[in-house]
Every structure is written in C-alpha cells, then in structure tokens.
Design a protein around this motif. Sequence first.
Motif, short mmCIF file in Angstrom:
data_model
loop_
_atom_site.label_atom_id
_atom_site.label_comp_id
_atom_site.label_asym_id
_atom_site.label_seq_id
_atom_site.Cartn_x
_atom_site.Cartn_y
_atom_site.Cartn_z
N GLY A 2 -12.44 -0.36 0.20
CA GLY A 2 -11.82 0.10 -0.90
C GLY A 2 -10.19 0.31 -0.47
N TYR A 3 -9.23 0.83 -1.54
CA TYR A 3 -7.97 0.69 -1.63
C TYR A 3 -7.77 2.18 -0.81
CZ TYR A 3 -3.03 0.52 -2.29
OH TYR A 3 -1.73 0.39 -2.09
N PRO A 4 -6.75 2.30 0.15
CA PRO A 4 -5.79 0.98 0.76
C PRO A 4 -6.36 0.31 1.92
CG PRO A 4 -5.24 3.29 1.42
CD PRO A 4 -6.29 3.55 0.56
N ASN A 5 -7.46 0.86 2.31
CA ASN A 5 -8.01 0.29 3.66
C ASN A 5 -8.06 -1.28 3.58
OD1 ASN A 5 -8.12 2.89 4.76
ND2 ASN A 5 -10.20 2.88 4.39
N ASP A 6 -8.15 -1.94 2.54
CA ASP A 6 -8.34 -3.43 2.25
C ASP A 6 -7.20 -4.03 2.43
OD1 ASP A 6 -7.80 -2.60 -0.16
OD2 ASP A 6 -9.11 -3.70 -1.16
N VAL A 7 -5.91 -3.30 2.43
CA VAL A 7 -4.65 -4.08 2.49
C VAL A 7 -3.93 -3.78 3.83
CG1 VAL A 7 -4.35 -4.27 0.02
CG2 VAL A 7 -3.54 -2.21 1.19
N LEU A 8 -4.54 -3.18 4.56
CA LEU A 8 -3.73 -2.71 6.14
C LEU A 8 -3.78 -3.88 7.08
CD1 LEU A 8 -5.20 0.73 6.52
CD2 LEU A 8 -3.21 0.22 5.19
N THR A 9 -2.64 -3.70 7.59
CA THR A 9 -2.70 -4.74 8.81
C THR A 9 -3.64 -4.42 10.11
OG1 THR A 9 -0.59 -3.79 9.67
CG2 THR A 9 -0.58 -5.64 8.06
N ASP A 10 -3.53 -5.12 10.98
CA ASP A 10 -4.48 -4.74 12.10
C ASP A 10 -3.87 -3.41 12.87
OD1 ASP A 10 -6.31 -6.64 11.78
OD2 ASP A 10 -5.31 -7.99 13.39
N ASP A 11 -4.64 -2.30 13.21
CA ASP A 11 -4.11 -1.34 13.84
C ASP A 11 -3.24 -0.33 12.93
OD1 ASP A 11 -5.64 -1.92 16.24
OD2 ASP A 11 -3.78 -3.08 16.92
N GLU A 12 -3.14 -0.71 11.73
CA GLU A 12 -2.35 0.13 10.60
C GLU A 12 -3.23 1.34 10.41
OE1 GLU A 12 0.87 -0.30 7.05
OE2 GLU A 12 -0.90 -1.75 7.52
N VAL A 87 1.04 5.58 -0.79
CA VAL A 87 0.52 5.67 0.67
C VAL A 87 1.51 5.68 1.58
CG1 VAL A 87 -1.17 4.52 2.20
CG2 VAL A 87 -1.54 4.46 -0.25
N ILE A 88 1.43 6.31 2.65
CA ILE A 88 2.51 6.12 3.83
C ILE A 88 1.59 5.84 5.02
CG2 ILE A 88 3.86 7.40 5.51
CD1 ILE A 88 4.64 9.24 2.91
N THR A 89 1.90 4.78 5.60
CA THR A 89 1.06 4.52 7.08
C THR A 89 2.03 4.64 8.07
OG1 THR A 89 1.73 2.18 7.09
CG2 THR A 89 -0.38 2.61 5.81
N ASP A 90 1.45 4.37 9.21
CA ASP A 90 2.20 4.44 10.20
C ASP A 90 3.51 3.43 10.38
OD1 ASP A 90 0.52 2.44 10.84
OD2 ASP A 90 0.51 2.86 12.84
N ARG A 91 3.34 2.34 9.36
CA ARG A 91 4.42 1.28 9.44
C ARG A 91 5.10 1.09 8.16
NH1 ARG A 91 0.36 -3.14 12.27
NH2 ARG A 91 -0.13 -1.88 14.01
N ARG A 92 4.66 1.69 7.06
CA ARG A 92 5.15 1.26 5.83
C ARG A 92 4.85 2.34 4.82
NH1 ARG A 92 1.39 -3.49 3.38
NH2 ARG A 92 -0.50 -2.92 4.60
N VAL A 93 5.76 2.30 3.73
CA VAL A 93 5.39 3.23 2.42
C VAL A 93 5.00 2.06 1.32
CG1 VAL A 93 6.40 4.71 0.67
CG2 VAL A 93 7.18 4.97 3.15
N MET A 94 3.78 2.32 0.87
CA MET A 94 3.16 1.59 -0.30
C MET A 94 3.20 2.29 -1.55
SD MET A 94 0.08 -0.56 1.62
CE MET A 94 -0.73 0.68 2.15
N PHE A 95 3.55 1.68 -2.84
CA PHE A 95 3.25 2.12 -3.97
C PHE A 95 2.72 1.22 -4.81
CE2 PHE A 95 4.79 3.24 -8.14
CZ PHE A 95 4.31 4.64 -8.43
N ARG A 96 1.44 1.48 -5.45
CA ARG A 96 0.98 0.63 -6.36
C ARG A 96 0.54 1.08 -7.66
NH1 ARG A 96 2.13 -2.06 -2.38
NH2 ARG A 96 0.68 -3.59 -1.29
#
Length: 174
Positions: A2-12, A87-96
């Motif tokens: 499910g979103y957002p886990n399917d668009v994350l990079t390794d270890d994000e 979505v805010i991750t430890d590497r980026r901010v995503m908006f969909r």
Amino acid sequence: MGYPNDVLTDDEVVVVHQHPHVKALLAPGLALVVATALGGWGLAWSTGDSVSDGVATTVAVAVAVVWLAALVWFVAKLVSWRTTHFVITDRRVMFRQGILTRSGIDIPVLRINSVQFRHGLVDRILRTGTLIIESASDDPLEFEDIPRVEKVHALLYARLDDRLDDEPDRFPKA
C-alpha cells in the motif's frame, strides 16, 4: 503493502503520512445535509392536498436533481480527500493527489531552504493550516489543510536540521 510504502527507497522511513484535514469535507457535507433536509420538506409539502400532481412531480424531480448534485459533490470531495497524501520520510517530502489522473511532487529534505506555516483563526481552532516549503530551485510550494500544521512544521524542521548535521562541513574552517 500500500501507499506510501510501495514507493519508498531502501531503508527509507515514513515519519508522517496524512490526508488533508477533514475540514475539506465540511462544505460538501453540510450541503448534502441541507439538501436532504430541504428535499424532505419539499417532498412533504408537495404531497399535501392543495398541491396538484404536476407540481408534485416537478418538486420531486427538482429535489432529486439537487440532492443528487449534492451527493455527487460530497462523494467526489471524499474520494479526492482520500486519494490525497502528504508524506514526510527521513529523506523527502512527498505530495500525491488525483483520482484518474495522479500528480505528485517529491522534495528531497536536503533541497529545502525554509519551512513556514500559516493559519487563521478558524484553522487554529481546527488545528490545521498551510505548510509552505521553499526548496533550492523552485518557488515556494503551499500545501493546504495540513492537520496539526505546527507539529508537522516543527518535525520537518527537525528532520532538515538532523540531515544538515549529518553532512560533512562544506566549508572547512581556516
């Protein structure tokens, strides 16, 4: 997954995953409630003894059209709300956002220059607001109806500060 886990990079790691504040649904929800109440009153009135069959039919059709329009507006806003992700991750901010046509933006945390928020009285009462992110090369981006905007602002600033602390000194001291 499910979103957002399917668009994350390794270890994000996802830090914040939110939909817009439910405030975005208040106007269409209120319109649906008002259309239902007025439609019920109109149908009750049109079934009275003093109303002709032609008028009753016209009122019933008008009530159905107005109620269906309010329902479609509410459902469209609900689906739009549900398919909008901040979505805010430890590497980026995503908006969909989007239903049939999706659009989105990713902002690497290291490219963020400043983070601001804005909210008026009603937004403060509802604990929501607009988050403004200025990145290295773009005009500021405004994300409206972010729940708990002050907390998200502080969290994003802390992430930015942490990432800058992890970088080696770009300008060695003389």
